[in-house]
Design an enzyme around this catalytic site. Structure first.
Site, PDB file in Angstrom:
ATOM      1  N   ASP A 153       0.951  -1.024   0.352  1.00  0.00           N
ATOM      2  CA  ASP A 153       0.479  -0.053  -0.083  1.00  0.00           C
ATOM      3  C   ASP A 153       0.671   1.369  -0.164  1.00  0.00           C
ATOM      4  OD1 ASP A 153      -2.145   2.080   0.559  1.00  0.00           O
ATOM      5  OD2 ASP A 153      -2.693   1.346   1.959  1.00  0.00           O
ATOM      6  N   ILE A 154       1.052   1.682  -1.162  1.00  0.00           N
ATOM      7  CA  ILE A 154       2.626   2.800  -1.557  1.00  0.00           C
ATOM      8  C   ILE A 154       1.529   3.542  -1.948  1.00  0.00           C
ATOM      9  CG2 ILE A 154       4.248   3.806  -2.764  1.00  0.00           C
ATOM     10  CD1 ILE A 154       4.870   1.132  -0.845  1.00  0.00           C
ATOM     11  N   GLU A 155       2.538   5.006  -1.090  1.00  0.00           N
ATOM     12  CA  GLU A 155       1.404   6.436  -1.041  1.00  0.00           C
ATOM     13  C   GLU A 155       2.242   7.038  -1.114  1.00  0.00           C
ATOM     14  OE1 GLU A 155      -2.705   6.309   1.697  1.00  0.00           O
ATOM     15  OE2 GLU A 155      -2.913   4.114   1.653  1.00  0.00           O
ATOM     16  N   ALA A 156       3.088   7.367  -1.403  1.00  0.00           N
ATOM     17  CA  ALA A 156       4.009   8.237  -1.644  1.00  0.00           C
ATOM     18  C   ALA A 156       4.970   8.099  -2.745  1.00  0.00           C
ATOM     19  CB  ALA A 156       5.017   8.303  -0.307  1.00  0.00           C
TER      20      ALA A 156
END
Length: 353
Positions: A153-156
């Site tokens: 869950d990569i949010e950057a």
């Protein structure tokens, strides 16, 4: 290498049950556990232990959120950070037929590996800590429990996530070829296409062959579920872009990859400025039916467990729509069509290598 860790371990239950994710079905339901988003708004709705949700028949996949840092490796499980029985609870969930993943990332995950070499090293460490027993010495945060895979869950826009994921993929493929337990690699991009934060792992030469992705169709006004139905047409539904993600799936490194419709489980599951991206079950029903038309569709992902159980009737209604008799060409697992029982940030641990 000296290993320091601060988690007590205990004797764990063995599990030989098959996990719940069915890649050949369209009726999978995944619900994240670990971040207590409803409890952060109303303490009376705080999430309960993982084991308390495992008897919920409608749930097939439980991603545990989150492994929240690489340097040092940290788990952040909000109000469950001090639960010393999580390993036992994971084994109990697996014995109940659930696929249990460890989700890596989240909103506070903002530092990627410093190099390709460190990415490989970190993937090896994560595999040793949460994957099959018998590898190199490593702390075992969940004791002898072995998760069924990993979710990113990569949010950057972080560096070197692709080599990290590719190394995890290598471990998973080797384990699947050698053993009885099935392991999966998933991702949770946001719906804007392409998702710039996941560009490297989803597109081009650095792309990773994922087993499934759980697209977050919320908190994004241009493409999430709030814009469904804003334009007529069988193949297009306004800005809602499940069709783009289906196209990505068929052209991806794994053309058999599956796509989940990610939705919020309650009004406070979304940010305060994005309240319109929460939909009640009656408004979700046509979105689920539309998404089911695509060959890559595998089911629904919901954020998160605390929200679902603070929202009476939500899971009942959504599971009825997801696990109902499908349109022609779709598949619902026999066990669910024969009998569906409907059920209604913080201290962080560190493991220093």
């Amino acid at each position: 290498m000296l290993l320091h860790f601060t988690l007590l371990t205990s004797t764990l239950w063995a599990s030989t049950a098959l996990a719940g994710y069915d890649p050949g079905a369209t009726d999978n339901i995944a619900i994240y556990w670990g971040q207590n988003s409803a409890g952060s708004v109303d303490a009376g709705q705080s999430q309960k232990t993982l084991a308390e949700y495992c008897t919920t028949t409608a749930v097939d996949i439980i991603p545990i959120a989150f492994l929240a840092n690489f340097n040092p490796i940290q788990l952040s499980l909000t109000n469950m950070d001090h639960d010393e029985n999580i390993g036992q609870e994971i084994a109990a969930c697996q014995a109940a037929g659930k696929t249990v993943l460890l989700s890596i990332g989240g909103a506070m995950f903002n530092t990627g590996p410093s190099s390709v070499e460190q990415a490989g090293y970190l993937a090896d460490q994560v595999w040793a800590m949460f994957g099959p027993l018998g590898g190199p010495p490593a702390p075992r945060p969940f004791g002898n429990a072995v998760v069924d895979g990993f979710d990113l869950d990569i949010e950057a826009p972080l560096p070197n996530i692709s080599p990290f994921a590719l190394r995890l993929r290598e471990h998973i493929d080797n384990a699947n070829a050698a053993g009885a337990q099935k392991f999966y690699l998933a991702a949770a991009p946001q719906c804007p296409y392409p998702d710039v934060n996941n560009q490297a792992i989803l597109h081009g030469d650095t792309a990773v062959p994922f087993d499934f992705i759980m697209v977050q169709f919320y908190n994004n006004a241009k493409c999430d579920i709030r814009v469904f139905g804003t334009a007529p047409g069988e193949s297009s539904q306004g800005g809602f872009n499940m069709d783009q993600w289906d196209g990505w799936a068929r052209a991806s490194k794994n053309p058999a990859v599956k796509v989940f419709l990610g939705i919020p489980g309650g009004p406070s599951a979304v940010t305060s400025s994005e309240k319109a991206s929460y939909k009640t079950p009656d408004l979700l029903a046509p979105i689920i039916a539309y998404s089911r038309r695509f060959s890559s569709f595998a089911g629904v992902m919901i954020w998160d467990m605390s929200q679902v159980f603070a929202n009476p009737g939500f899971l009942d209604a959504v599971s009825a729509d997801v696990k109902c008799a499908p349109a022609s060409g779709s598949a619902v697992r026999k066990s669910n069509t024969a009998s569906l029982r409907r059920a209604r940030r913080s201290h962080q641990r560190e493991w220093i290598m």
